[in-house]
Design a protein around this motif. Structure first.
Motif, PDB file in Angstrom:
ATOM      1  N   GLU A 194      21.944   2.599  10.399  1.00 22.99           N
ATOM      2  CA  GLU A 194      22.887   3.362   9.565  1.00 22.99           C
ATOM      3  C   GLU A 194      22.627   4.856   9.584  1.00 22.99           C
ATOM      4  OE1 GLU A 194      23.803  -0.637   8.331  1.00 22.99           O
ATOM      5  OE2 GLU A 194      21.854   0.322   8.434  1.00 22.99           O
ATOM      6  N   GLY A 195      21.491   5.278  10.094  1.00 22.48           N
ATOM      7  CA  GLY A 195      21.166   6.703  10.061  1.00 22.48           C
ATOM      8  C   GLY A 195      20.843   7.190   8.663  1.00 22.48           C
ATOM      9  N   ILE A 196      20.370   6.278   7.804  1.00 19.80           N
ATOM     10  CA  ILE A 196      20.041   6.620   6.421  1.00 19.80           C
ATOM     11  C   ILE A 196      18.615   7.163   6.361  1.00 19.80           C
ATOM     12  CG2 ILE A 196      19.617   5.659   4.116  1.00 19.80           C
ATOM     13  CD1 ILE A 196      21.844   3.646   4.681  1.00 19.80           C
ATOM     14  N   THR A 197      18.433   8.248   5.639  1.00 20.52           N
ATOM     15  CA  THR A 197      17.095   8.790   5.418  1.00 20.52           C
ATOM     16  C   THR A 197      16.275   7.799   4.598  1.00 20.52           C
ATOM     17  OG1 THR A 197      17.970  11.038   5.429  1.00 20.52           O
ATOM     18  CG2 THR A 197      15.782  10.731   4.478  1.00 20.52           C
ATOM     19  N   VAL A 198      15.073   7.492   5.055  1.00 19.15           N
ATOM     20  CA  VAL A 198      14.164   6.602   4.328  1.00 19.15           C
ATOM     21  C   VAL A 198      12.877   7.366   4.043  1.00 19.15           C
ATOM     22  CG1 VAL A 198      12.803   4.482   4.403  1.00 19.15           C
ATOM     23  CG2 VAL A 198      15.121   4.507   5.358  1.00 19.15           C
ATOM     24  N   ILE A 199      12.507   7.417   2.768  1.00 18.77           N
ATOM     25  CA  ILE A 199      11.243   8.023   2.361  1.00 18.77           C
ATOM     26  C   ILE A 199      10.440   6.943   1.651  1.00 18.77           C
ATOM     27  CG2 ILE A 199      10.120   9.886   1.085  1.00 18.77           C
ATOM     28  CD1 ILE A 199      12.770  11.390   1.100  1.00 18.77           C
ATOM     29  N   THR A 200       9.250   6.635   2.171  1.00 20.87           N
ATOM     30  CA  THR A 200       8.477   5.537   1.609  1.00 20.87           C
ATOM     31  C   THR A 200       7.032   5.949   1.360  1.00 20.87           C
ATOM     32  OG1 THR A 200       7.726   3.254   1.979  1.00 20.87           O
ATOM     33  CG2 THR A 200       8.073   4.611   3.943  1.00 20.87           C
ATOM     34  N   ASN A 201       6.529   5.606   0.185  1.00 22.37           N
ATOM     35  CA  ASN A 201       5.116   5.769  -0.111  1.00 22.37           C
ATOM     36  C   ASN A 201       4.353   4.593   0.480  1.00 22.37           C
ATOM     37  OD1 ASN A 201       5.650   8.031  -1.596  1.00 22.37           O
ATOM     38  ND2 ASN A 201       5.537   7.019  -3.586  1.00 22.37           N
ATOM     39  N   LEU A 202       3.255   4.873   1.157  1.00 23.18           N
ATOM     40  CA  LEU A 202       2.489   3.814   1.804  1.00 23.18           C
ATOM     41  C   LEU A 202       0.999   3.997   1.501  1.00 23.18           C
ATOM     42  CD1 LEU A 202       4.344   3.871   5.228  1.00 23.18           C
ATOM     43  CD2 LEU A 202       4.466   2.034   3.532  1.00 23.18           C
ATOM     44  N   HIS A 203       0.298   2.886   1.400  1.00 23.67           N
ATOM     45  CA  HIS A 203      -1.146   2.957   1.146  1.00 23.67           C
ATOM     46  C   HIS A 203      -1.949   2.574   2.378  1.00 23.67           C
ATOM     47  CE1 HIS A 203      -0.252  -1.265   0.594  1.00 23.67           C
ATOM     48  NE2 HIS A 203      -1.539  -1.559   0.584  1.00 23.67           N
ATOM     49  N   THR A 204      -1.271   2.336   3.508  1.00 31.64           N
ATOM     50  CA  THR A 204      -1.966   1.959   4.728  1.00 31.64           C
ATOM     51  C   THR A 204      -1.596   2.914   5.856  1.00 31.64           C
ATOM     52  OG1 THR A 204      -0.196   0.369   5.180  1.00 31.64           O
ATOM     53  CG2 THR A 204      -2.202  -0.482   4.163  1.00 31.64           C
ATOM     54  N   LEU A 205      -2.597   3.493   6.478  1.00 33.23           N
ATOM     55  CA  LEU A 205      -2.357   4.505   7.508  1.00 33.23           C
ATOM     56  C   LEU A 205      -1.743   3.907   8.760  1.00 33.23           C
ATOM     57  CD1 LEU A 205      -5.595   6.668   7.232  1.00 33.23           C
ATOM     58  CD2 LEU A 205      -3.356   7.088   6.226  1.00 33.23           C
ATOM     59  N   ASP A 206      -2.152   2.684   9.128  1.00 36.29           N
ATOM     60  CA  ASP A 206      -1.604   2.102  10.350  1.00 36.29           C
ATOM     61  C   ASP A 206      -0.107   1.859  10.214  1.00 36.29           C
ATOM     62  OD1 ASP A 206      -2.249   0.033   8.477  1.00 36.29           O
ATOM     63  OD2 ASP A 206      -1.983  -1.447  10.066  1.00 36.29           O
ATOM     64  N   THR A 207       0.348   1.481   9.015  1.00 39.05           N
ATOM     65  CA  THR A 207       1.775   1.266   8.794  1.00 39.05           C
ATOM     66  C   THR A 207       2.537   2.580   8.904  1.00 39.05           C
ATOM     67  OG1 THR A 207       1.225  -0.540   7.281  1.00 39.05           O
ATOM     68  CG2 THR A 207       3.476   0.296   7.209  1.00 39.05           C
TER      69      THR A 207
END
Length: 284
Positions: A194-207
């Motif tokens: 969809e070309g939607i901007t995704v901003i995600t908080n993550l606690h794992t560096l590999d992800t």
């Protein structure tokens, strides 16, 4: 273009977010990393306006998001879908109804209060569930699903908003590696298709390295890193996370959620078809 200009959030004398300046072009997939208490969740909540900045401003194109009130604010929260670590579903309602609740800001209040949804809205909800490989759960109470399934229901509900941006606050923190992969694959698919901007908080560096084209590192409320996965060097990781109690650097393997998909038994992964299967309202 989405912009944060000198955004600060105070809780009493404590600075949770400290003078953050970020520009995010449309269609980027951005991962925000950092220790607990670094300000990641507070930053996302201000973007969605679940919390207000103490100072600074937030802009989406020509709109000053941080100044919105009333219906304009509700419209922004419809366009900026939020996915939470705790899923935020209604456990006693069936999955299909939980997904259709994503349409609340698109419809008259009276219809929402009476829980009346149209055939088109039901078709949209089924399509979203099929896309995420959990259409078979449509009539189950949401509370009976596993954590990974519930998070996919939450993503389907977000899709029902037809958002311009998706915010995901630690979406895989409580999931096992297999379900974490399915959820992250779904978020990347939304971003790419969809070309939607995704901003995600993550606690794992590999992800963050695997899924995000841009990584923002926060420490003590400040942005201390902003770059590509290739630029996230050991020195950058040390600046973001500091040292452990013995003064040693952070070992990335401690936060790894990597799984070897090739070694999984057949049928473990939910189907991730590029096209939707035929839809039906039978039995609904």
């Amino acid at each position: 273009m989405f912009q944060l200009k000198n955004v600060t959030r105070r809780f009493g004398n404590r600075l949770a977010v400290d003078s953050v300046n970020i520009d995010i072009p449309q269609s980027q997939m951005v991962g925000i990393i950092g220790r607990s208490g670094a300000g990641k969740s507070t930053l996302l909540r201000m973007i969605n306006r679940l919390a207000d900045p103490s100072s600074g401003s937030i802009h989406f194109g020509d709109v000053e998001v941080s100044a919105l009130r009333g219906q304009a604010l509700r419209d922004w929260q419809r366009n900026c879908a939020m996915i939470f670590q705790q899923f935020n579903l209604v456990p006693r309602l069936d999955v299909l109804t939980n997904v259709m609740l994503g349409r609340l800001n698109h419809r008259p209040t009276a219809l929402s209060l009476l829980n009346i949804f149209s055939r088109d809205e039901r078709l949209m909800a089924i399509a979203a569930l099929e896309r995420l490989g959990i259409e078979q759960t449509a009539m189950q109470p949401a509370g009976t699903l596993s954590g990974g399934q519930q998070q996919r229901v939450a993503i389907a509900r977000a899709l029902m908003q037809n958002p311009k941006m998706v915010l995901a606050d630690e979406p895989i923190a409580s999931l096992d590696p297999l379900n974490a992969k399915i959820v992250m694959d779904a978020l990347r698919d939304i971003n790419e298709r969809e070309g939607i901007t995704v901003i995600t908080n993550l606690h794992t560096l590999d992800t963050a390295r695997q899924y995000c084209e841009r990584i923002i590192g926060m420490a003590a409320g400040k942005v201390v890193f902003d770059g590509t996965p290739a630029q996230l060097t050991a020195a950058a990781v040390h600046e973001i996370y500091g040292s452990d109690k013995d003064g040693a650097g952070i070992d990335e393997s401690m936060t790894s959620t990597s799984i070897n998909v090739a070694n999984l038994p057949t049928g473990e992964l939910a189907p991730q078809s590029a096209s939707l299967k035929p839809l039906t309202l039978a039995g609904i």
